[in-house]
Scaffold this motif. Structure first.
Motif, short mmCIF file in Angstrom:
data_model
loop_
_atom_site.label_atom_id
_atom_site.label_comp_id
_atom_site.label_asym_id
_atom_site.label_seq_id
_atom_site.Cartn_x
_atom_site.Cartn_y
_atom_site.Cartn_z
N ASP A 27 2.93 -6.27 -1.84
CA ASP A 27 1.61 -6.57 -2.36
C ASP A 27 1.25 -7.99 -1.93
OD1 ASP A 27 -0.65 -5.79 -4.16
OD2 ASP A 27 -0.02 -7.61 -5.18
N ILE A 28 -0.03 -8.23 -1.86
CA ILE A 28 -0.50 -9.52 -1.40
C ILE A 28 0.00 -10.65 -2.32
CG2 ILE A 28 -2.70 -9.49 -2.65
CD1 ILE A 28 -3.90 -10.29 0.16
N SER A 29 0.17 -10.33 -3.60
CA SER A 29 0.65 -11.36 -4.53
C SER A 29 2.08 -11.78 -4.19
CB SER A 29 0.58 -10.84 -5.97
OG SER A 29 1.26 -9.60 -6.08
N THR A 30 2.93 -10.81 -3.92
CA THR A 30 4.31 -11.12 -3.56
C THR A 30 4.37 -11.91 -2.26
OG1 THR A 30 5.18 -9.18 -4.72
CG2 THR A 30 6.52 -10.05 -2.92
N PRO A 33 6.91 -8.85 -9.29
CA PRO A 33 7.11 -9.88 -8.27
C PRO A 33 8.32 -9.52 -7.41
CG PRO A 33 6.73 -10.89 -10.41
CD PRO A 33 6.85 -9.42 -10.65
N GLN A 41 2.11 -13.85 -0.99
CA GLN A 41 1.66 -15.23 -1.23
C GLN A 41 2.75 -16.05 -1.92
OE1 GLN A 41 -2.02 -15.03 -3.45
NE2 GLN A 41 -3.25 -15.14 -1.57
N GLU A 42 3.40 -15.45 -2.89
CA GLU A 42 4.43 -16.18 -3.62
C GLU A 42 5.63 -16.48 -2.74
OE1 GLU A 42 3.02 -14.14 -7.80
OE2 GLU A 42 4.91 -13.54 -6.91
#
Lengths: 385, 840
Positions: free
Chosen positions: B189-192, B135, B194-195
């Protein structure tokens, strides 16, 4: 054995924009760096390691072992239509565990994942003299890719692998623009544990080992689509299964892997690790399986492998292309010949994985056979003299 | 060596002053043209690079409303639809340290064929796995990382929507050979992403590569309501449109620069030929053919032109670097964060400079050479005949001038939309008026000579009459000066009027005491919502009397980006919003009951919309038409704003967030107490900017002024060019009149009187060009405001001509002329009468 290198390849593929416009010059250098870095000692924290033989149990060990960093399901085989038109195929799924450092939480995005899946799919059209391949990758998230334990199944988008415990049958399917495949595979022999009760030591360092079993003969039938035409096919396939949290030794540069199925019902697996100086690494090993499924461990010293010919890849690099393979303890003396010269996958990094024919003698009796060979570490490197 | 060529080689070095002026003239002219062009194209390229890096090789995109699209749409598209050439993207803005970045959240495993990244040193293999698994991991251009003092593996704070988030530099992108435009992008990354952005479950867009129309239709059909499929070509056209209006205003400046530059080149080169008119006559008498003379003169002009061009290109390049900083600053202020751009040598700009430099030089030499060779040899030796011919030609020139002006007016009347035609019309009118300047100066000097002479004596009268008589030499200089001065008036009046209108509009719009909003990045068009809990607490503060809420968001339509401004209208805001179209009572009624929307003036003008029309907007429930009740005054720089009732917005976009509040205090004197209270509430939660209306007004006008710095620089350049022209004109005049002044000395004029004569003449020349420039400048300003600005931006600006602008321009002309005359007058006064008269 084989997947270490592909796990590294995935990382590199990402690092270089997955092939599009990547700098080829930087590739070979970084390949080694990436490999060393990825498989290096620092990153194994949080993963299990193969230090002692695993109590194998089937079918549950067909499923994933996500507490280890790397794992693969490796199907290869030689098939033919009823009319005798021959094809080779490879379908491999790799799983790579990422070290998230335990930082996942409820607030995490659904994309957050510590597992990646990668797959390679190839069909060798022997008569058509064409080799086609495709690859897929995805993180295990949002249903894009994933796996289940009981009954075991695994998917990477529309490429799938399933095991039916009732019939002990595997079902694999994959499709791309020019090729697709749907096969049912039934093991003809029980799983063979390679190395010491399935513990396969890759170098002298403790933990640098994998849990390794093979299904050496799977009765296979199904359908292929190659270049717009459909074929009903059948034949024999081979499955290699390995999981580990392992590293290559610094001086290991690549390997030659042989999976040969003989007409007398026996099989031989042998991998020869090559060192930078061109010598054979003493950790090279193999397994011989007789027609009844009884396995014998083969050490590097028992095998004599002589390269008879080589092949220049149009993409660079020189590969060995014909071998004399002799195992005195088995009375085996055969010649191994690729069924198609160019069976190279120009992935990151490039490697050769192709269908081969075998002919020669065992205990003075004539034997023939088919098989698969994997050659790595040759792209952009001349053959050691 | 050819004897003729030798005359050239001997002549020019013996007149170094003239040679220098000719070369300087060409060089400056070329430099201005090239610099403006280079700065313009480099800024454009940096902008497109930034856009391309983010948009990649996509052929199409799926976009949604303000809340983006659910990520499940992507999964469905990829798994069920089998659309493998697809990549999810989450976009936003972040800052690290003091620097702002575009955030690009991608899935590295889906990026193949969309965007390419070249990893810099010190980040390989593992680092990329960190990007996906850790993250807060991100990747940055290695120059940007170095500037921030970050090494691979370092942790840092990333500020997202005013909140601090832990970040980790997983790798750097190679600066060399990497894709331009990624230097101001943070890739995660897309996850980071979004978060960080609080966008879990949502995507900004899905990039696609679709080859065939059938595929496009199939995908478009399968999209859920609220999402739409746009072609990337359309998308880049829209983003291009964001700077188009800006670059046209630069092009306008560039055209003026070309005009003045070519005048200058023509001016300085033609002197070198006119100067030698008697010499050419002698050569003709000696039997040299016309063709030979023409060849000589043209070859000489070619060499001069080329030397001048080389110097001009170098100078232009240096100048363009200064200009570029100003241009990108303006883009950052108004449109999109592009960071610092570097000058890229555009072949086309260089070609333009070469063509202008060499072409104008050849033309400038050819015309007088042709004139000199047409006349019988003996006649060319006499100067009076040239003056005579020029006077005769004035009739023809005036006809051309009137034709050009008529053509220009026609062009402006024919269409009221086309910017190119608008420019063409302006160009024709300016050229036409410029052609009239020599005649105007001649007329004025004739008319003024008598009355002034009676008042100020013989020598002054001679000086004034001399102005009209020497038009063959001074006409071009006077015209160049007049055009340059007119350009300063035009720009001055335009900027002044514009600033006045914006100021008045801002004063009206900013009617609340305080404004509260999360900080926006430089150029960050995307606004961030205020934390809802925090919002409730702020509104409940005792200092607050009442509050106006607004939600501002960009939506993408097939016609371009539209800004939605959803407001809870306060009485104050309503009273200060000027409706320019539509019946006010009905419009407000429609706005209040949610049956209609209001649109900004630029949107109405640029897209030909009016009260009563419908506007299509992508809502969360699909594209829907909204009735337009009225058009309100606005100075938006994008492609337009739609203002709507917040209830209506909530109904169709299902979005309750607030991006800014206008606060009306119980007592305006409590501003500081309010600010402190908000700071205390928001500390550790979200950073919020609390700004008074006065501060916003000041900040807005600062940005405005910064934007027009370019204009100021350009007009200083124009003046510099004109100034060199004047020096050239007077140095030539000196050579011409040396015998005449020698005669005066011989007749008993003192050196002081001769110098005075020269000075009065230059002063008069400056004054007359200044006077000629006044109407020209006002006409230019009018066209810039009502034709160019209107067509480019859709703004309606009231023109106000300040006397100071006119007087300043006049003073500029006189000062330039006076300065340019000092050295020649000193030289003339010092010349011994006998040597001066020995000329013939």
């Amino acid at each position: 054995m084989r997947g270490f290198w592909h796990c590294a390849s995935l990382v590199l593929a990402v690092a270089f924009g997955l092939g599009a416009g990547a700098a080829a010059a930087a590739q070979s250098e970084s390949e080694a760096d990436g490999l060393a870095e990825l498989l290096g000692g620092g990153d194994v924290a949080g993963f299990s390691r193969a230090t002692r033989p695993h109590p194998f149990s089937f079918p549950s060990d067909h499923a994933a072992h996500p507490d280890y960093r790397n794992e693969w399901w490796y199907f290869t085989g030689n098939l033919a239509t009823d009319a005798g038109r021959p094809f080779g195929f490879e379908l491999t799924f790799f799983r790579i565990g990422l070290n998230s450092g335990g930082m996942l939480s409820d607030a995490s995005s659904a994309w957050r994942s510590d597992q990646l899946l990668l797959a390679h799919f190839a069909i060798s059209d022997i008569d058509g003299e064409r080799f086609r391949y495709a690859q897929r990758y995805s993180r295990v998230a949002l249903g894009l890719a994933g796996y289940r334990r009981e009954p075991f199944s695994l998917w990477l988008e529309d490429w799938t692998l399933r095991h039916d415990p009732a019939t002990d049958t595997f079902e694999i399917s994959a499709a791309d623009a020019e090729i697709s495949m749907q096969l049912q595979l039934r093991p003809q022999k029980p799983p063979v544990l390679n190395g010491d009760r399935g513990l396969s030591q890759k170098s002298a360092a403790a933990g640098n080992a994998s849990h390794y079993y093979s299904l050496t003969r799977l009765d296979t039938r199904g359908e292929l689509r190659v270049g717009g035409a459909n074929f009903e096919v059948s034949g024999n396939a081979w499955m290699d299964r390995e999981w580990s949290t392992s590293a290559l030794a610094d001086d290991q540069v690549g390997w030659d892997w042989f999976a040969l199925q003989f007409s007398d019902g026996s099989e031989l697996m042998y991998y020869q690790l090559r060192r930078a100086d061109g010598d054979t690494d003493p950790h090279s090993a193999g397994t011989y399986v007789d027609r009844d499924g009884v396995a014998t461990h083969i050490t590097a010293g028992e095998v004599e492998l002589e390269v008879l010919d080589d092949w220049d890849s149009p993409r660079g690099g020189v590969y060995p292309a014909r071998w004399a393979l002799r195992v005195e303890s088995l009375g085996l003396d055969v010649t191994v010949v690729p069924r198609l010269a160019d069976q190279e996958l120009a992935t990151f990094p490039r490697y050769w994985e192709g269908a081969v024919e075998v002919s020669g003698t065992r205990q003075a009796e004539r034997v023939a056979g088919l098989g698969y060979v994997e050659l790595t570490g040759y792209a952009d490197r001349p053959l050691p003299q | 060596m050819n004897l003729l060529a030798k005359t050239s080689l001997r002549y020019l070095p013996r007149h170094p002053w003239q040679l220098a002026v000719a070369l300087l003239g060409i060089a400056l002219g070329v430099a201005v043209i090239v610099a403006v062009d280079l700065a313009n194209s480099s800024a454009q390229r940096a902008f497109l690079g930034a856009v391309d890096a983010v948009y990649g090789e996509a052929s199409h995109q799926v976009v949604g409303g303000p809340a983006g699209i659910p990520e499940s749409d992507y999964v469905r598209l990829r798994l069920d639809g089998g659309v493998r050439a697809s990549a999810p993207v989450v976009e936003g803005f972040v800052s690290i340290g003091e620097r702002a970045f575009n955030l690009l959240g991608v899935d590295p495993f889906a990026e193949a064929g969309f965007r390419t990244y070249q990893i810099g040193s010190g980040g390989q293999g593992r680092a990329w796995l960190d990007l996906v698994s850790r993250p807060g991991a991100f990747v940055l251009d290695e120059r940007a990382a170095a500037a921030l003092g970050l090494d691979v593996g370092d942790s840092t704070e990333v500020i997202v929507a005013g909140k601090k988030r832990p970040g980790f530099l997983a790798a750097t992108l190679a600066a060399e050979g990497g894709r331009p435009g990624l230097s101001d992008v943070v890739i995660s990354d897309i996850s980071t992403a979004q978060e960080w952005l609080g966008w879990n479950g949502r995507l900004s867009r899905i990039d696609l590569r679709i080859e065939d129309d059938a595929g496009v239709a199939r995908i478009a059909e399968g999209l859920p309501e609220g999402s739409q499929l746009l072609s990337a070509a359309g998308r880049s056209r829209q983003t291009l449109g964001m700077t188009r209006s800006f670059s046209t205003s630069l092009t306008a400046m560039s055209l003026l620069a070309v005009l003045v530059g070519v005048f200058l080149i023509y001016n300085s080169v033609s002197f070198t030929v006119i100067q030698r008119r008697p010499l050419l006559g002698v050569m003709r008498s000696l039997g040299v053919t016309r063709a030979e003379i023409a060849g000589l003169v043209l070859a000489e002009a070619l060499v001069l032109g080329m030397v001048g061009v080389v110097a001009g290109l170098g100078l232009g390049y240096l100048l363009s670097r200064e200009l570029l900083g100003l241009v990108t600053q303006s883009i950052n202020d108004h449109y999109y964060y592009v960071g610092a751009a570097s000058v890229q040598l555009a072949p086309w700009s260089v070609v333009k400079g070469i063509v202008a430099g060499v072409g104008a030089s050849l033309l400038a030499a050819a015309l007088p050479a042709w004139e000199a060779t047409q006349a019988p040899p003996r006649q060319t030796l006499a100067r009076a005949s040239l003056e005579q011919r020029v006077s005769e030609k004035l009739g023809l020139i005036e006809i051309c001038a009137i034709a050009a002006i008529a053509g220009g007016i026609l062009a402006l009347v024919v269409t009221d939309r086309s910017l190119v035609v608008g420019f063409a019309g302006m160009f024709l009118i300016v050229v036409g008026l410029a052609l009239l300047v020599p005649g105007f100066v001649a007329l004025l000097s004739r008319r003024l000579a008598g009355p002034i002479g009676r008042l100020a004596g013989l020598s002054t009268r001679m000086a004034i009459q001399g102005i009209g008589r020497s038009l063959s030499r001074t006409g071009v200089a006077v015209t160049a000066l007049a055009v340059a001065v007119a350009a300063t008036i035009g720009v001055d009046v335009m900027v002044g009027s514009f600033r006045g209108s914006v100021d008045a509009w801002l004063q009206r719009s900013l009617n609340a005491d305080m404004y509260v909003a999360p900080p926006r990045l430089a150029g960050g068009r995307a606004e961030r919502e205020i934390d809802p809990l925090l919002l409730r607490r702020i509104v409940a503060l005792p200092e607050v009397d009442h509050v106006g809420y607004s939600r501002s968001v960009d939506v993408v339509t097939s016609e371009g980006v539209r800004r939605l401004l959803a407001v809870d209208m306060t009485d104050e805001y309503r009273a200060n919003t000027r409706l320019t179209r539509g019946d006010a009572t009905a419009a407000w009624a429609g706005f209040d009951d949610g049956s209609a929307v209001l649109i900004s003036e630029p949107l109405a003008f640029l897209h030909n919309l009016d009260a009563g029309d419908e506007i299509l907007l992508p809502t969360a429930r699909g594209v829907r038409g909204f009735r337009i009740a009225g058009v309100y005054e606005d100075f938006d720089t994008g492609s337009g704003t739609v203002m709507l009732n917040r209830d209506l917005y909530r109904q169709w976009w299902q979005d309750d967030s607030v991006t800014a509040i206008a606060v009306y205090l119980e007592d305006p004197a409590e501003a500081q107490a309010f600010e402190a209270a908000v700071d205390a509430l928001s500390a550790g939660r979200q950073s919020l900017l609390v700004t008074s209306n006065r501060d916003i007004l000041k900040m807005s006008l600062d940005i405005f002024d910064r934007t027009f710095t370019i204009t100021n620089v350009l007009y200083l350049l124009t003046v510099a060019v004109a100034f060199v022209g004047m020096v050239g004109a007077f140095s030539a005049l000196q050579m011409e009149r040396i015998r005449e002044l020698g005669t005066l000395r011989a007749l008993g004029f003192t050196p002081w009187q001769v110098g005075g004569l020269v000075n009065v003449q230059t002063l008069g020349l400056g004054l007359l060009s200044g006077l000629a420039a006044l109407p020209l400048g006002v006409v230019m300003a009018w066209i810039l405001l009502h034709v160019i600005n209107r067509r480019a931006f859709g703004w309606q600006i009231d023109m106000s001509v300040s006397p100071s602008a006119l007087l300043g321009a006049l003073a500029l002309a006189v000062a330039a002329a006076t300065l340019a005359g000092i050295y020649p007058s000193w030289r003339m006064a010092r010349t011994a009468p006998a040597s001066a008269m020995r000329e013939e």
